[in-house]
Write a protein that holds these residues in place. Structure first.
Motif, mmCIF file in Angstrom:
data_model
loop_
_atom_site.group_PDB
_atom_site.id
_atom_site.type_symbol
_atom_site.label_atom_id
_atom_site.label_comp_id
_atom_site.label_asym_id
_atom_site.label_seq_id
_atom_site.Cartn_x
_atom_site.Cartn_y
_atom_site.Cartn_z
ATOM 1 N N ALA A 23 -7.104 -5.002 2.980
ATOM 2 C CA ALA A 23 -6.181 -5.090 1.847
ATOM 3 C C ALA A 23 -6.271 -6.448 1.147
ATOM 4 O O ALA A 23 -6.952 -7.365 1.593
ATOM 5 N N ALA B 238 -3.949 -2.923 -3.281
ATOM 6 C CA ALA B 238 -2.844 -2.037 -3.607
ATOM 7 C C ALA B 238 -2.094 -2.537 -4.839
ATOM 8 O O ALA B 238 -1.483 -1.751 -5.563
ATOM 9 N N LEU C 4 0.830 -1.200 0.000
ATOM 10 C CA LEU C 4 0.000 0.000 0.000
ATOM 11 C C LEU C 4 0.868 1.255 0.000
ATOM 12 O O LEU C 4 0.583 2.216 -0.731
ATOM 13 N N LEU D 89 -8.279 2.295 -4.379
ATOM 14 C CA LEU D 89 -7.444 3.414 -3.942
ATOM 15 C C LEU D 89 -8.188 4.740 -4.050
ATOM 16 O O LEU D 89 -7.956 5.665 -3.257
ATOM 17 N N ALA E 213 2.111 1.778 -3.422
ATOM 18 C CA ALA E 213 1.020 2.173 -4.323
ATOM 19 C C ALA E 213 0.677 3.648 -4.143
ATOM 20 O O ALA E 213 0.406 4.362 -5.119
#
Length: 471
Positions: A336, A375, A236, A381, A239
Motif C-alpha cells: 500500500a 488506495a 483501502l 485498485l 476505497a
C-alpha cells in the motif's frame, strides 16, 4: 389453505408501481368487490391472465386509483389456487386503502412467504425451487442471480432427482425379486449393486463439493483486511467501499474494533472486515481489537495482507505474513501507499518478486497475487480487482442452478452421501443385499428432504422465515 390471503407484493414506499396480490378460493370474488373494469363485466367473467383497466375502490366505495387487474384460476397459477393481482400506482396510502378493502371483502393478511408456501404445498414448487425464490430476491451479484434463476428453473432438482430415481430403481428391483420369487425377474447381482452405489456416491461427492462455492456466492466472501497499525488498511477499506466508512488518521491504533461492510468487487460479493492493527500492545481496548482481528483472520475466506511500502519491512510485517500463511486460506499481498514511494526499488524490496514478497515462509503458500496500489489515488485498485476475480470466477453456464447454496441442502446431501458409503462398505464386507438396501433407502430419505419429498413441518417453517410478506 381454505381461506384467501392478500398482501402488498411491493415495498410500501412511494414508487411508480405498487402490486396487491391475492390467493385462495375467494380471490376473484374479492377483486370483484373492490375493482370495477371501465369496460365489460367483472373479473369473474374475464379469462385468465387478461390485463383489465379499471377503478380500485376503498371499503366505502370511493375510487382511490385507476389500475390494472388480472386473475389466474387454479391450478394454473403461481400458488396453484385462484389468484389475482392489482397493479396500482405506488402510493403507500392508496395501497393501504386497497388492502383494507380486500380484507373487508373476505381476505386476510398474508404471512411472510405464504404465497410461495402455498405453491410448495400445492406441488407447484419443490423445496429447491422454493429456496431459489428467496435466493433470487436477495441476490446481490449477476452470478448469484444466474445461480438462483437456474435453481428456480429446476437444475438442482433435476440433478438430485436423477440420483434419487436411480436409487429408487435399485430398491424396486430388490423388493421385486424378494416379493415375487416365482416371477421371471432378473436376479439381484451384488456386482450390479456395487457399480450403482459407486456411481451414486461419486455424484453425491460432486454435489456436496459445490456447497462451499454456492454458499460464498450467496452470502458473500468473508474478506479480512489485515496489517500492522497505520499500514493503510482503513484507507483501502474506504476505497473499496467508495466512501469513508472507517476512520483514517496518522495515529497508529485508530481502528479499535472490526468494521464490516458488503461490497461488489471483482464481480463477487465481498464481506469486507477492516481490522485493528496486529501488534503487541499494553492498551486494554486496543488489545481487544487485536483479538477480534485474529478471529476475523480465522473466519476469512480471503485475506488482504497490507504492508506499508513507503516504510522498511518490520518484524511486525513478517510476523503478520507468517500468521496469514498459517491459516492456509487464499490471500493477496498488498503493498500500500504507492503514492508515497519515490524510489521504485523500495517497493521491490517489499514485494520481493512477481511470485510474492521476500518474507514468505512456506513453500506451499496460498498466496494468490501481489499488488502495488495507492488506495488514496486509486492506482492499482484495478489490479486488485482482477486478482479477486481470478480467485473467485463465476460458475460455468452449465453449472448455473446446480450448486448447493445453504446448510440445509448441504446437510441433507451429506447424509445421503454417508448412507451410500455405508451401503457400499456393507456390500464389500459381504453383508446381505437387504442390509445394503436399508442404507440405500436412508440415502433416498435424505435426498427427499433436500427436494421436499419427505420434509418435516418444522423445516419448511424455518425456510419460509426468509421470505417477505407478499411473496
Amino acid at each position: 389453505m381454505n381461506d384467501t390471503i392478500a398482501a402488498a407484493a411491493t415495498p410500501m414506499t412511494p414508487s411508480a408501481i405498487g402490486v396487491l396480490r391475492l390467493s385462495g378460493p375467494g380471490a376473484v370474488a374479492a377483486v370483484d368487490a373492490v375493482f370495477t373494469p371501465l369496460q365489460g363485466g367483472p373479473m369473474s367473467q374475464r379469462p385468465d391472465r387478461a390485463l383489465v383497466y379499471g377503478a380500485l375502490r376503498d371499503r366505502e366505495g370511493a375510487v382511490i386509483d385507476r389500475c390494472l387487474c388480472t386473475v389466474s384460476r387454479a391450478p394454473h397459477s403461481y400458488t396453484g389456487e385462484d389468484t389475482a393481482e392489482l397493479q396500482c400506482h405506488g402510493s403507500p396510502a392508496a395501497l393501504a386503502l386497497g388492502l383494507e378493502a380486500l380484507f373487508d371483502a373476505g381476505a386476510r393478511q398474508a404471512l411472510p412467504g405464504e404465497f410461495t408456501r402455498r405453491a410448495f404445498l400445492n406441488g407447484k414448487l419443490d423445496l429447491t425451487r422454493t429456496e431459489a425464490v428467496a435466493d433470487l430476491i436477495h441476490a446481490e451479484t449477476p452470478a448469484a442471480v444466474r445461480q438462483a434463476a437456474g435453481q428456480l428453473g429446476g437444475a438442482l432438482a433435476q440433478a438430485v432427482g436423477d440420483i434419487y430415481d436411480r436409487l429408487t430403481g435399485l430398491c424396486a428391483h430388490f423388493h421385486a425379486v424378494l416379493d415375487y420369487p416365482d416371477e421371471d425377474i432378473e436376479p439381484f447381482e451384488a456386482q450390479e449393486l456395487a457399480a450403482a452405489l459407486e456411481g451414486a456416491g461419486r455424484e453425491l461427492d460432486q454435489l456436496a463439493a459445490t456447497y462451499e462455492r454456492g454458499r460464498l456466492l450467496n452470502e458473500g466472501i468473508p474478506c479480512a483486511i489485515v496489517g500492522r497499525p497505520n499500514a493503510g488498511k482503513s484507507t483501502l477499506f474506504n476505497a473499496l467501499l467508495g466512501y469513508d466508512r472507517a476512520i483514517v488518521t496518522d495515529i497508529p491504533g485508530t481502528t479499535r474494533d472490526t468494521v464490516e461492510e458488503r461490497v461488489r468487487f471483482g464481480g463477487v460479493l465481498l464481506r469486507l472486515m477492516d481490522t485493528a492493527g496486529l501488534r503487541d500492545t499494553e492498551d486494554a481496548v486496543e488489545r481487544l481489537g487485536v483479538e477480534r482481528s485474529r478471529a476475523a483472520l480465522e473466519r476469512a475466506a480471503l485475506i488482504l495482507a497490507v504492508v506499508d511500502s513507503s516504510a522498511p519491512v518490520t518484524q511486525e510485517d513478517m510476523a503478520l505474513l507468517r500468521a496469514v500463511e498459517e491459516t492456509g486460506r487464499p490471500w493477496i499481498f498488498v503493498a500500500a501507499k504507492k503514492d508515497l514511494v519515490r524510489n521504485s526499488r523500495a517497493v521491490g524490496c517489499v514485494i520481493g518478486s512477481d511470485s510474492g514478497p521476500a518474507v514468505l515462509v512456506g513453500k506451499k503458500s496460498a498466496l494468490a497475487a501481489s499488488v502495488e496500489l495507492s488506495a488514496k489515488t486509486g492506482e492499482g485498485l484495478d489490479k486488485l480487482e482482477a486478482a479477486v476475480a481470478a480467485l473467485f470466477p463465476e460458475p460455468d453456464a452449465a453449472q448455473a442452478g446446480t450448486l448447493l447454496t445453504n446448510a440445509r441442502q448441504a446437510e441433507a446431501a451429506g447424509r445421503a452421501r454417508e448412507a451410500v458409503r455405508r451401503g457400499a462398505a456393507a456390500l464389500e464386507a459381504g453383508m446381505s443385499p437387504d442390509a445394503v438396501v436399508a442404507d440405500v433407502e436412508e440415502a433416498m430419505s435424505a435426498l427427499g428432504e433436500l427436494t421436499g419429498r419427505t420434509v418435516s413441518e418444522d423445516v419448511t417453517a424455518r425456510i419460509f422465515e426468509r421470505f417477505c410478506v407478499g411473496k
